[in-house]
Structures are given as C-alpha cells and as structure tokens.
Design an enzyme around this catalytic site. Structure first.
Site, mmCIF file in Angstrom:
data_model
loop_
_atom_site.group_PDB
_atom_site.id
_atom_site.type_symbol
_atom_site.label_atom_id
_atom_site.label_comp_id
_atom_site.label_asym_id
_atom_site.label_seq_id
_atom_site.Cartn_x
_atom_site.Cartn_y
_atom_site.Cartn_z
ATOM 1 C CG ASP A 36 86.781 51.975 5.019
ATOM 2 O OD1 ASP A 36 87.418 52.886 5.591
ATOM 3 O OD2 ASP A 36 86.525 51.979 3.800
ATOM 4 C CG HIS A 240 97.929 34.750 28.512
ATOM 5 N ND1 HIS A 240 98.692 35.734 29.090
ATOM 6 C CD2 HIS A 240 97.009 34.413 29.446
ATOM 7 C CE1 HIS A 240 98.252 35.969 30.318
ATOM 8 N NE2 HIS A 240 97.233 35.183 30.551
ATOM 9 C CG ASP A 257 90.766 29.837 30.215
ATOM 10 O OD1 ASP A 257 89.597 30.256 30.362
ATOM 11 O OD2 ASP A 257 91.739 30.283 30.858
ATOM 12 C CG ASP A 268 87.810 32.860 33.264
ATOM 13 O OD1 ASP A 268 88.203 32.067 32.401
ATOM 14 O OD2 ASP A 268 88.577 33.534 33.984
ATOM 15 C CG HIS A 347 98.184 30.721 37.141
ATOM 16 N ND1 HIS A 347 97.148 30.314 37.956
ATOM 17 C CD2 HIS A 347 98.352 29.722 36.224
ATOM 18 C CE1 HIS A 347 96.704 29.143 37.541
ATOM 19 N NE2 HIS A 347 97.427 28.749 36.503
ATOM 20 C CG HIS A 351 90.591 36.387 37.714
ATOM 21 N ND1 HIS A 351 89.356 36.535 37.140
ATOM 22 C CD2 HIS A 351 91.171 35.336 37.056
ATOM 23 C CE1 HIS A 351 89.205 35.643 36.169
ATOM 24 N NE2 HIS A 351 90.287 34.891 36.106
ATOM 25 C CG HIS A 358 91.725 38.975 34.439
ATOM 26 N ND1 HIS A 358 93.004 38.936 33.987
ATOM 27 C CD2 HIS A 358 91.281 37.687 34.382
ATOM 28 C CE1 HIS A 358 93.330 37.689 33.664
ATOM 29 N NE2 HIS A 358 92.297 36.919 33.888
ATOM 30 C CD GLU A 381 91.964 31.198 36.711
ATOM 31 O OE1 GLU A 381 92.503 30.766 35.686
ATOM 32 O OE2 GLU A 381 91.380 32.290 36.771
ATOM 33 C CE1 TYR A 385 98.624 25.729 32.968
ATOM 34 C CE2 TYR A 385 99.516 26.506 35.068
ATOM 35 C CZ TYR A 385 98.458 26.385 34.185
ATOM 36 O OH TYR A 385 97.237 26.927 34.520
ATOM 37 N NE ARG A 403 93.725 28.202 33.205
ATOM 38 C CZ ARG A 403 94.559 28.270 32.184
ATOM 39 N NH1 ARG A 403 95.834 27.957 32.354
ATOM 40 N NH2 ARG A 403 94.163 28.651 30.979
ATOM 41 C CD GLU A 405 89.202 30.182 34.877
ATOM 42 O OE1 GLU A 405 89.536 29.851 33.726
ATOM 43 O OE2 GLU A 405 89.299 31.349 35.305
HETATM 44 N N1 GLY Z 1 90.725 33.273 30.907
HETATM 45 C C1 GLY Z 1 91.562 34.113 31.658
HETATM 46 C C2 GLY Z 1 91.780 33.596 32.993
HETATM 47 O O1 GLY Z 1 91.507 32.445 33.268
HETATM 48 O O2 GLY Z 1 92.172 34.306 33.883
HETATM 49 MN MN MN Z 2 90.322 33.078 35.009
HETATM 50 MN MN MN Z 3 90.091 31.314 32.245
#
Ligand code: GLY
Ligand code: MN
Ligand code: MN
Length: 436
Positions: A36, A240, A257, A268, A347, A351, A358, A381, A385, A403, A405
């Site tokens: 529930d 992730h 992040d 973000d 990466h 974005h 995203h 960003e 790594y 990173r 960002e």
């Molecule tokens: N937090 C997801 C990204 O940085 O794209």
């Molecule tokens: Mn991002």
């Molecule tokens: Mn991010």
C-alpha cells in the site's frame, strides 16, 4: 508559477497544433513502492509544463478553435471521502476556476467523451509510445470512429509526436522559469556548502546526505532532482553511485553530486573536496586539471557556438594535462583522435537542464550539433576517474574520482553560472572547510 505562464505556453502550443487538429497528454500515474506504499508522486514534466496541474488520473486535451473552449481537462471529481484520506484535489470546478481549463470532465467519462473530440480532426498530437495505456486507448478510440464512417464522421489520419513541439518550447527558459531555476540552484549551492562544512573523517556518506537533505527541506524544497550521490574515495569512480553507505576515509576525496527541485525545476551540482579539508599533492594536481578543463569548457558557452565545442575544449585540456602528469603517454592530438582519454573521462561535458535533470531538447539539428542560444540552460561537468585497479598509472593516482559540475544559463553575450555560490577553487574550498 503564475497561471498566466501556463496560459502563454498553451497559446503557443495551440498555434503550433493548428485548427482542425487536436493534442492529448496524460498525467503521470502513481507508482507502488510496496503493497500500500506509493513512491512520492512526481507529475509528468510535459503535462505540468502545459497545465500546472499536479494530480494523477488526469488528461489534458487541446483543441484549437473549439467553440466551447480550447483547453479541456479530464480529472477526478471532487470526493469528500477521498479528500479525507488522500488530501485535497481540485475536482471539476477547481479545474476551471483555479487551473483555467475552459471545460472539465470526470476522468471516468473519458471513453464516452474523448472519441467525440477526435471526430473529423486531421492530426492527433500526443506523446507517442510513452504511455502504453494512452497508446492503446487512442487506437481504440480511433478504431471506433472508423467503424462509424458511414454516419459521415472521419477519424484522424495522422499521429504526430507532441514532444517535438513541447520539448523545443521547454529548451528555452522564460524569466519565470529562470526564477525557479535560480532558487533551485541557490538552495542546492547552500546544501553543498553545508556538506563541505560538516564533513570530517569517520562520518558515513549517508550522514553527509542527511546534511544535504536537511538544507533542502529547511529551505522549503522537498524533492531532490535525482538521488544524491555522496561518494568517498574510490566510490567516486562509480558514476551513478547512490548507495551512500561507506565511511569517509581521512586521506580521501568526497564527490557530491546533488541538486534539489523547485516547483519541478532542477539544479544539478557536483563538487569534489578533501574529507580532511586539505588536498594532498596528487589530488591537487588532478583537481586543478579538472577545474582548468571546466574553465576552458565554460569559455565556449555563448550564443552561436555549437553544443559540442565545450566538450572538445574539455577533452583537449584533460588529455594534455594527463600527458603532462604522466597518466597518458604519447602525442596529445593522437591520444584525442584515438579517444585514449575515455578510460579516465568517459562521459560528455553535460546536458540540458530544466524540469528534468537530463532535460529535453535536441542536441543536433539535421545531423549538425546545435548552436547555443540565449535562454538555454546546460550543465558543464568535466571529470576524471582513475579506477583503483588501474595498473597503467602510478599508485598515487589510483582510486581518485573528481567531477566539477555547474549549471549555466546562455545569455545574450555569453553565459551566467547559476551555481557559482559553491566554492570550487582549491583555496576557496580549503578556506570554507577551515571555517575561514
Ligand atoms: N546528476 C546527474 C548528472 O550529473 O548528469
Ligand atoms: Mn549533470
Ligand atoms: Mn550531476
């Protein structure tokens, strides 16, 4: 967000749909977590963008030129008992009075009413293939109209993607949208500062996550834009990572992040800082390299510059830096051509950012990278790594993930960093963590 903003969006949409056609979009459904218990409800971004209506079990219909009103909302009828258990809902009257629908009907009457609205329309704009229930129902309604063709009615002949129109609209942020994005950015920045200030060796990642959540909620914003990543040491190399369960080691870096939502608009932000408050020499070198790559990328964020140029700038700086530090060997141009940097930077630079973290919007138009224009918001960003088991590099670099960002608005003359309030130079981070 004021109703007027939603009205403006609907007017733009109506023009693009054109008379003689119709558009349909459904709300998000509630999703069960276990028995529930439901997951927190999050409205579908496109639906909210056009309606400002935050209830499930609703469906909006846009019919340019309809005499009894162009904007029709199907929703739950007001039910006192339901209100007692589940809280307030607008009901049919609320839909017209507070959400400016021209006409409203019970969602339970959808199958009786909607086919009539589809009769004699040319095109149906709707989110194709997104909601299998809506896909299925639409086909059923259309088939039922076809069966009545001898009575003189015709069924729509063309199905068109609604996203194509709405996502292009969403890509360009209005002043009202930017107000919300700035607030999401400001509160997220404050949460990152709080995390830096409360960080010390021996705490657990989830305790730092608690600091972030505390700041978000104390500031009145409850929904995160995505699950916060709090990744100490080598966990930062898992892009992730969201388990947030490990102890913070003294000599390690912490990558956070995290961003909050303000009325469905996301922030973000990523920052990486030393758990002890002071960078070691190898950490400093890699960190400065990522920061330089970010500055180089940011320099390319301005109107008229193609989307991928910022990425290429970051690749150039990172690859040259990795060669200088001895993590890559060879000629920079060859290493870039052969994409050797990808083992450490896998990466892209960022974005679009908006209602979805995203966010929607095309990155290419007719196979060409799109040019940046004022009103677009994107993340910048870059990261590095170095896997813990990377035997090709000296031990001192292994297990470091970094990173940086920021959220960036393209302005008429260049750009504005919306998240500049969180320190990112080595000196500023160390000063904040010292309490200076
Ligand atoms: N937090 C997801 C990204 O940085 O794209
Ligand atoms: Mn991002
Ligand atoms: Mn991010």
């Amino acid at each position: 967000m004021k109703q007027n903003e939603f009205k403006k969006r609907r007017a733009t949409l109506m023009k693009q749909i054109g008379k003689g056609n119709i558009a349909i979009i459904a709300s998000a459904s509630h999703r069960t977590r276990n028995r529930d218990v439901l997951y927190p409800y999050r409205q579908d971004s496109d639906f909210y963008y056009l309606t400002g209506f935050n209830e499930s079990e609703s469906l909006a219909v846009f019919i340019p030129g309809r005499e009894k009103g162009e904007y029709v909302l199907f929703c739950r009828e007001y039910d006192e008992k339901k209100a007692l258990w589940e809280g307030a809902h607008a009901g049919l009257e609320g839909a017209t009075e507070h959400y400016a629908a021209d006409d409203s009907f019970p969602i339970t009457d959808l199958d009786d009413i909607l086919p009539g609205m589809l009769e004699n329309k040319g095109k149906v704009f709707y989110p194709m293939g997104k909601d299998s229930e809506l896909d299925h129902k639409l086909m059923e309604w259309i088939n039922n109209i076809r069966k009545q063709s001898r009575t003189g009615v015709s069924a729509p002949g063309e199905l068109v993607s609604l996203e194509h129109i709405v996502h292009e609209m969403r890509l360009f942020k209005s002043t009202e949208e930017l107000k919300l994005m700035r607030r999401a950015a400001t509160v997220s920045a404050q949460a990152h500062c709080r995390a830096m200030q409360s960080c010390k060796p021996g705490l657990f990642e989830y305790q730092i996550e608690a600091e972030l959540t505390h700041e978000f909620m104390q500031q009145g914003l409850r929904a995160v834009a995505y699950p916060s990543i709090v990744a100490a040491g080598k966990n930062a190399c898992v892009l992730h990572y969201t388990e947030n369960k490990d102890k913070l080691g003294k000599g390690d870096l912490l990558l956070i992040d995290a961003g909050v939502e303000c009325e469905h608009y996301a922030a973000d932000i990523t920052r990486t800082f030393p758990i002890s408050g002071v960078f070691s020499e190898p950490q400093k070198k890699l960190y400065q390299l990522v920061l330089d790559a970010q500055y180089a990328a940011l320099e390319q964020v301005k109107p008229g510059i193609a989307w991928h140029i910022a990425h290429e700038a970051s690749v150039q700086v990172l690859t040259a830096g990795l060669v200088k530090l001895g993590l890559l060997k060879g000629k920079v141009s060859k290493l870039i051509k052969e994409e050797k940097y990808k083992q450490f930077y896998m990466h892209r630079i960022g974005h679009w950012l908006g209602m979805d973290v995203h966010d929607v919007g095309e990155y290419k138009i007719k196979d060409e990278w799109r040019l940046l224009e004022p009103g677009m918001v994107l993340t910048v960003e870059p990261g590095l790594y170095i896997p813990a088991n990377c035997e090709s590099v000296d031990k001192m670099w292994r297990g470091i993930g970094i990173r940086i960002e920021d959220d960036v608005l393209v302005t008429a003359n260049g750009h504005e960093v919306l998240t500049a309030a969180v320190p990112k130079t080595i000196a500023d981070i160390e000063a904040l963590m010292r309490g200076a």
